[in-house]
Design an enzyme around this catalytic site. Sequence first.
Site, mmCIF file in Angstrom:
data_model
loop_
_atom_site.group_PDB
_atom_site.id
_atom_site.type_symbol
_atom_site.label_atom_id
_atom_site.label_comp_id
_atom_site.label_asym_id
_atom_site.label_seq_id
_atom_site.Cartn_x
_atom_site.Cartn_y
_atom_site.Cartn_z
ATOM 1 N N CYS A 11 47.063 -10.985 -22.324
ATOM 2 C CA CYS A 11 47.464 -11.944 -23.364
ATOM 3 C C CYS A 11 47.590 -13.358 -22.778
ATOM 4 C CB CYS A 11 48.796 -11.514 -23.976
ATOM 5 S SG CYS A 11 49.482 -12.780 -25.071
ATOM 6 N N VAL A 56 54.133 -10.764 -27.968
ATOM 7 C CA VAL A 56 54.471 -11.152 -26.596
ATOM 8 C C VAL A 56 53.885 -12.539 -26.352
ATOM 9 C CG1 VAL A 56 54.588 -8.807 -25.734
ATOM 10 C CG2 VAL A 56 52.410 -10.007 -25.624
#
Length: 254
Positions: A27, A67
């Site tokens: 990510c 996240v």
Amino acid sequence: MSEKHLQTGDALPAYGGKLRVFAMRFCPYAERTILVLNAKNLQYDTVFVNLDHKPEWVFNYSPKGTVPALEYEEGKGIFDSNIINFYLDEKYPDVALQSTDPLRRAEDKIVVELFAAAQTAFYTAAYNAQALQPKQVEDFHKGLETLQATLKERGTKFLHGDYPGLVDYTLFPFLERFEALPLVGKPEFALSKDKYELLVTYIETMKVAPAVKPYYLTPDTHAKFIESRNKGDANYNMLDTSAVCCMRPRKKKE
Ligand SMILES: N[C@@H](CCC(=O)N[C@@H](CS)C(=O)NCC(=O)O)C(=O)O
């Protein structure tokens, strides 16, 4: 650091008394926070989370289930990469990652804002290629041209100055992933050295910056993750060496 991503039903590891980041290894938003923690030489633990089968406890720290989230005190969290990173910069000012000049801070935010269309184009090209429009390829290159022009105008090694700052750590995780696009069948997103000489040099310099180097992943690795996700089975644990078992080689029969 275990690279294993915890999933629904897995227990939350015991709190270790340090800052704790909830992340996903591929990510770019989570990478922003990891880079800032590294740049500030802060001690922290990382919990990687499977975003397709989220553990129940992640919502205690990140109500939307995204996240990064940061556990800043046992059981207490904040979420969103920008919110977390501004918080960290204010809370731990020893290594300052923003200019003291309010105008330069505003300009840094504008740099990030003008880059956003390139980020969107990246996501479409990587994960939703059938929806990709020529306009997005244009937006992508416009974003990079603007960024290169800013680097030229500032005349410094990094956007922040002699060392990378918040603005650099905010953009770099995406620049890192952009290099994977030609490897997943999107050559129109390549950063040609002729056109982007200054930008390519900047990217290469960022890759080896002390806060970045330990977390940096190659275009090939990003491409493998993108391909796995597009096949419907995101391979979150592809870097998890703890899964490699330690079988003793069998003795050859004499
Ligand atoms: N604006 C957020 C975006 C974070 C984000 O979208 N993270 C993705 C992973 S790269 C996520 O958590 N996706 C899971 C979901 O949306 O449910 C930030 O800057 O932290």
